[in-house]
Enzyme design. Structure first.
Site, mmCIF file in Angstrom:
data_model
loop_
_atom_site.group_PDB
_atom_site.id
_atom_site.type_symbol
_atom_site.label_atom_id
_atom_site.label_comp_id
_atom_site.label_asym_id
_atom_site.label_seq_id
_atom_site.Cartn_x
_atom_site.Cartn_y
_atom_site.Cartn_z
ATOM 1 N N ASN A 247 42.968 46.979 -15.359
ATOM 2 C CA ASN A 247 42.941 48.280 -16.006
ATOM 3 C C ASN A 247 41.652 48.514 -16.787
ATOM 4 O O ASN A 247 40.747 49.198 -16.310
ATOM 5 C CB ASN A 247 44.173 48.431 -16.904
ATOM 6 C CG ASN A 247 44.357 49.853 -17.394
ATOM 7 O OD1 ASN A 247 43.574 50.742 -17.086
ATOM 8 N ND2 ASN A 247 45.382 50.076 -18.182
ATOM 9 N N ASP A 248 41.547 47.891 -17.952
ATOM 10 C CA ASP A 248 40.380 48.165 -18.790
ATOM 11 C C ASP A 248 39.070 47.770 -18.128
ATOM 12 O O ASP A 248 38.041 48.400 -18.371
ATOM 13 C CB ASP A 248 40.527 47.431 -20.126
ATOM 14 C CG ASP A 248 41.727 47.952 -20.893
ATOM 15 O OD1 ASP A 248 42.106 49.110 -20.674
ATOM 16 O OD2 ASP A 248 42.291 47.186 -21.698
ATOM 17 N N VAL A 249 39.111 46.724 -17.287
ATOM 18 C CA VAL A 249 37.854 46.233 -16.699
ATOM 19 C C VAL A 249 37.314 47.167 -15.619
ATOM 20 O O VAL A 249 36.233 46.942 -15.099
ATOM 21 C CB VAL A 249 38.014 44.812 -16.122
ATOM 22 C CG1 VAL A 249 38.372 43.831 -17.222
ATOM 23 C CG2 VAL A 249 39.029 44.760 -15.006
ATOM 24 N N VAL A 250 38.070 48.212 -15.246
ATOM 25 C CA VAL A 250 37.563 49.181 -14.273
ATOM 26 C C VAL A 250 37.491 50.589 -14.861
ATOM 27 O O VAL A 250 37.357 51.562 -14.145
ATOM 28 C CB VAL A 250 38.427 49.218 -12.986
ATOM 29 C CG1 VAL A 250 38.234 47.948 -12.180
ATOM 30 C CG2 VAL A 250 39.897 49.425 -13.302
ATOM 31 N N ALA B 65 44.814 47.717 -23.742
ATOM 32 C CA ALA B 65 43.994 48.314 -24.789
ATOM 33 C C ALA B 65 44.575 49.659 -25.230
ATOM 34 O O ALA B 65 44.148 50.230 -26.201
ATOM 35 C CB ALA B 65 42.566 48.497 -24.289
#
Lengths: 96, 480
Positions: free
Chosen positions: B402-405, B443
Site C-alpha cells: 500500500n504505502d510503498v506504491v 499509515a
C-alpha cells in the site's frame, strides 16, 4: 584491572569490520542475516555457562541457568532457522 | 571473584585449559566474521551459516573447558530448556511468523545479557573489593540495554503476533514521560558507576529499564516494525558486547559488535527507505498524523474488476511486475503468487517482483516468503534496480502493498509519507491492485494509486482472488 583500552580498540575494529561486511549482504538475505547475527550474539551463552557452572552463590546459579536457557534457545533456534531460510533461496526453477 | 581472571589460577592444568579456551574463542571470532562475509550472496550463504555453527560449537566447548566450571548439571538443564524452546520453533514455525520469532529471539538474547549482568553485580564483593568504575559503567550499560531490549522486543513480538494492538498507542506527554524514564535509568547507572556499593540503586535501574522498553514500543505502528526490529537487534548485540567488557572477553566484544553493527546498518537502510530519521521513528508516532490527513481528501471513483478480466489482462501482457506487501503475508498468498508466476512464465510472459526495502514487517520479509514459495531469487529485484523498468511494464500487480506504491509520496508535501522512496507502480501501462477493501493501509492514508485512470481494483482476500485468476489462466491454457 583488565585492559580497557585494548578492549575498546577491539570493539572499534570489530564494529567497523561489521559495518563493512554487513553492507555487502544482499537485501535478499536481510531476514536470514538478522537471524544469523542474533544466533552469533547468543555467544553470551559462554558467560552464562561460566555462571551456571561455577557454583558461587545460589542467585548466580539460578540467574546463570536461566541465561543459559535463554541464550541457547537463540543458539539452537537461530542457526536452525537461518539454515531453513537459506535452503529456500534457489536460483533455478525447482521441479514441482 | 576469580571468575574474571582466567590467567591467575589455583590449579595445575588451568594454564592448558585457559590456553585451549582462548584458542577456541579466537577460532570462533574468526568464523563469525567469515559467516557474515559468506552471507553476502545466496550461493555461499549456507556455508556461512555452517561455519557460524562450527564457531559457536567451538566457543561453547572452550567455555565448558574453563577450570572454574566445576559442575555441569545446571548447564545441562539450561541447554535442555533452550533446545526445547528453540528447536521446535525453528522447525515448525511458518515462514509468515518470521518477524515475531525474530523479535522473540532478540528478547531472549537481551534477557541473557541482563541476567548475566545482574548475576555479576551481586557476585561483586562490594564492601572489600568493589568493582572499578569502568567495569561498573559497562555493567550498567549491559543491564540497561539488555533489560529495555528484553521488554521492548517482547512488546514488538506481541504486536507482530497481534496479541497486542498493532496500531500505535499515543497519549499526552508520552515522549516526555518516556525520556524522563530513560533519563532516570541513565542517572541510576551513572550513580552506580560512581558508587558501585550503592546496591539499592541496582533494582531501580532494572525496573526503570524494563518499563522504558515497554513504553518505547507502545507508540510504534506496524509499518515502522522493520526499523524497530533492526534497532532492537542492534541493542541486543551491543548489550552482549558490553558484557564482553565486564567479563574481559574479547570474543563477546567482537560477536556483540558484529551483531550491533548489523542491526545498525539495517536500521539505517530501513530509515532511508522511509525517508525518516531514528528519532522520528521512535518518537514520531507515525499512525497519529495520518488520520487527520486522511479526513481531508475527498472521495474519488475507483474502477473495480473481476478475476477473469485480470487473467485476460495478464495473459495479453509481455512484462508483468508483481509488487508484494505485508497483505500477501497476512493472506498467506505467496504460494498462489507462485502458481500465477508459473502460469504466466509458461506463456512466455516476463514476470519479475519489485521488493521495497520496508515491505512487510522486517528487513527482507518478502524475499523469504517468495523464496519459500520457490520463486527463483534472481526474479526478486530491489526497488532501485527495478523502478526504471515500469515504463516497459504492461501490468503492475500490487499484492497487499500500500504505502510503498503511493504516488503521493513524490509530491504531496502534506502527506505523512512525503519524500519516501516508492515503487513506480503507477508508471506501468495498467495497474491491478488486490486489496481487501478501500480501507486505508497501515499509515492510514488514502492511496492515490487506486484512483488513477489506469488502475483496476481487485477486491477480496489475496489468496482467494489470486486462486481464481490462476484457475482462469489454467482453463484457457487447456482450451488453447
Amino acid at each position: 584491572m583488565p585492559d580497557i583500552s585494548s578492549h575498546l580498540f577491539v570493539f572499534m575494529l570489530a564494529a567497523f569490520l561489521g559495518l563493512e561486511v554487513i553492507h555487502r549482504v544482499s537485501p535478499l538475505l536481510h531476514t536470514p542475516l538478522m537471524s544469523l547475527t542474533n544466533a552469533i550474539s547468543a555467544i553470551s551463552v559462554i558467560a552464562a555457562i561460566q555462571l551456571a557452572g561455577a557454583k558461587e552463590t545460589t542467585l548466580s546459579t539460578i540467574l546463570g541457568t536461566c541465561a543459559v536457557a535463554a541464550a541457547s534457545t537463540n543458539v539452537i533456534g537461530g542457526f536452525m532457522i537461518t539454515d531453513r531460510m537459506l535452503k529456500m533461496f534457489k536460483k533455478r526453477e525447482a521441479k514441482r | 571473584m576469580n571468575l574474571f581472571l582466567a590467567t591467575i589460577s589455583p590449579l595445575e592444568n588451568s594454564k592448558l585449559t585457559s590456553f585451549l579456551s582462548t584458542a577456541t574463542y579466537l577460532v570462533a571470532a574468526a568464523f563469525f566474521v567469515l559467516a557474515l562475509k559468506w552471507l553476502s550472496a545466496p550461493t555461499t550463504a549456507r556455508r556461512g551459516n555452517r561455519i557460524g555453527e562450527i564457531g559457536m560449537a567451538a566457543a561453547i566447548i572452550g567455555a565448558l573447558l574453563q577450570y572454574h566450571v566445576v559442575t555441569y548439571e545446571w548447564i545441562i538443564v539450561g541447554f535442555v530448556i533452550g533446545f526445547l524452546l528453540g528447536a521446535p520453533m525453528a522447525i515448525w514455525m511458518p515462514m509468515t511468523a518470521v518477524p515475531q520469532r525474530t523479535a522473540l529471539s532478540h528478547a531472549f538474547g537481551a534477557l541473557a545479557a541482563a541476567l548475566v549482568g545482574t548475576a555479576h553485580y551481586y557476585l561483586f564483593d562490594l564492601k572489600n573489593a568493589p568493582p572499578t568504575s569502568t567495569i561498573m559503567g559497562f555493567l550498567c550499560l549491559e543491564v540497561l540495554l539488555g533489560a529495555l531490549t528484553f521488554t521492548g522486543s517482547l512488546m514488538a513480538c506481541g504486536k507482530l503476533q497481534e496479541v497486542l494492538p498493532t496500531r500505535p498507542i499515543v497519549y499526552k506527554n508520552q515522549n516526555i514521560l518516556n525520556l524522563s524514564l530513560l533519563g532516570m535509568a541513565v542517572l541510576c547507572g551513572v550513580l552506580l558507576t560512581a558508587h558501585p556499593q550503592w546496591s539499592w540503586l541496582f533494582p531501580i535501574l532494572l525496573v526503570l529499564a524494563l518499563a522504558f522498553g515497554v513504553l518505547l514500543i507502545i507508540p510504534i505502528g506496524g509499518a515502522d516494525m522493520p526499523t524497530v526490529i533492526s534497532l532492537l537487534n542492534s541493542y541486543a548485540g551491543l548489550s552482549a558486547s558490553m558484557m564482553g567488557f565486564v567479563l574481559n572477553s574479547k570474543l563477546l566484544i567482537v560477536a556483540g559488535a558484529l551483531d550491533g553493527a548489523s542491526g545498525f546498518v539495517l536500521s539505517i537502510i530501513m530509515c532511508r527507505a522511509m525517508n525518516r530519521s531514528f528519532t522520528n521513528v521512535l518518537f514520531g508516532a507515525f499512525g497519529q498524523l495520518q488520520t487527520s490527513a486522511a479526513a481531508a481528501t475527498e472521495k474519488k471513483t475507483v474502477r473495480s474488476t473481476a478475476p477473469d478480466e485480470v487473467a485476460q489482462l495478464l495473459e495479453a501482457a509481455q512484462n508483468v511486475i508483481i509488487i508484494p506487501g505485508y497483505g500477501m503475508a497476512v493472506a498467506q498468498a505467496q504460494h498462489k503468487v507462485r502458481d500465477l508466476y508459473d502460469q504466466l512464465t509458461q506463456r512466455g510472459v516476463n514476470v519479475k517482483f519489485a521488493i521495497h526495502p520496508v515491505a512487510g514487517r522486517m528487513p527482507g520479509h518478502m524475499n523469504v516468503l517468495l523464496a519459500e514459495a520457490e520463486i527463483p531469487y534472481d526474479k526478486l529485484v530491489g526497488m532501485d534496480e527495478i523502478n526504471d523498468e515500469f515504463a516497459q511494464c504492461d501490468v503492475a500487480l500490487v499484492v497487499g502493498a500500500n504505502d510503498v506504491v503511493n504516488p503521493a509520496a513524490r509530491y504531496n508535501k502534506s502527506s505523512p509519507i512525503y519524500g519516501m522512496p516508492i515503487i513506480n507502480a503507477d508508471k506501468a501501462k495498467t495497474v491491478v491492485a488486490i486489496k481487501r477493501s478501500m480501507n486505508p493501509g497501515f499509515a492510514g492514508i488514502d492511496n492515490e494509486l487506486y484512483t488513477l485512470d489506469h488502475t483496476l481494483m481487485l477486491f477480496g482476500d489475496a489468496k482467494k482472488v489470486l486462486g481464481e485468476v490462476v484457475k482462469q489462466l489454467a482453463e484457457t491454457a487447456v482450451t488453447a
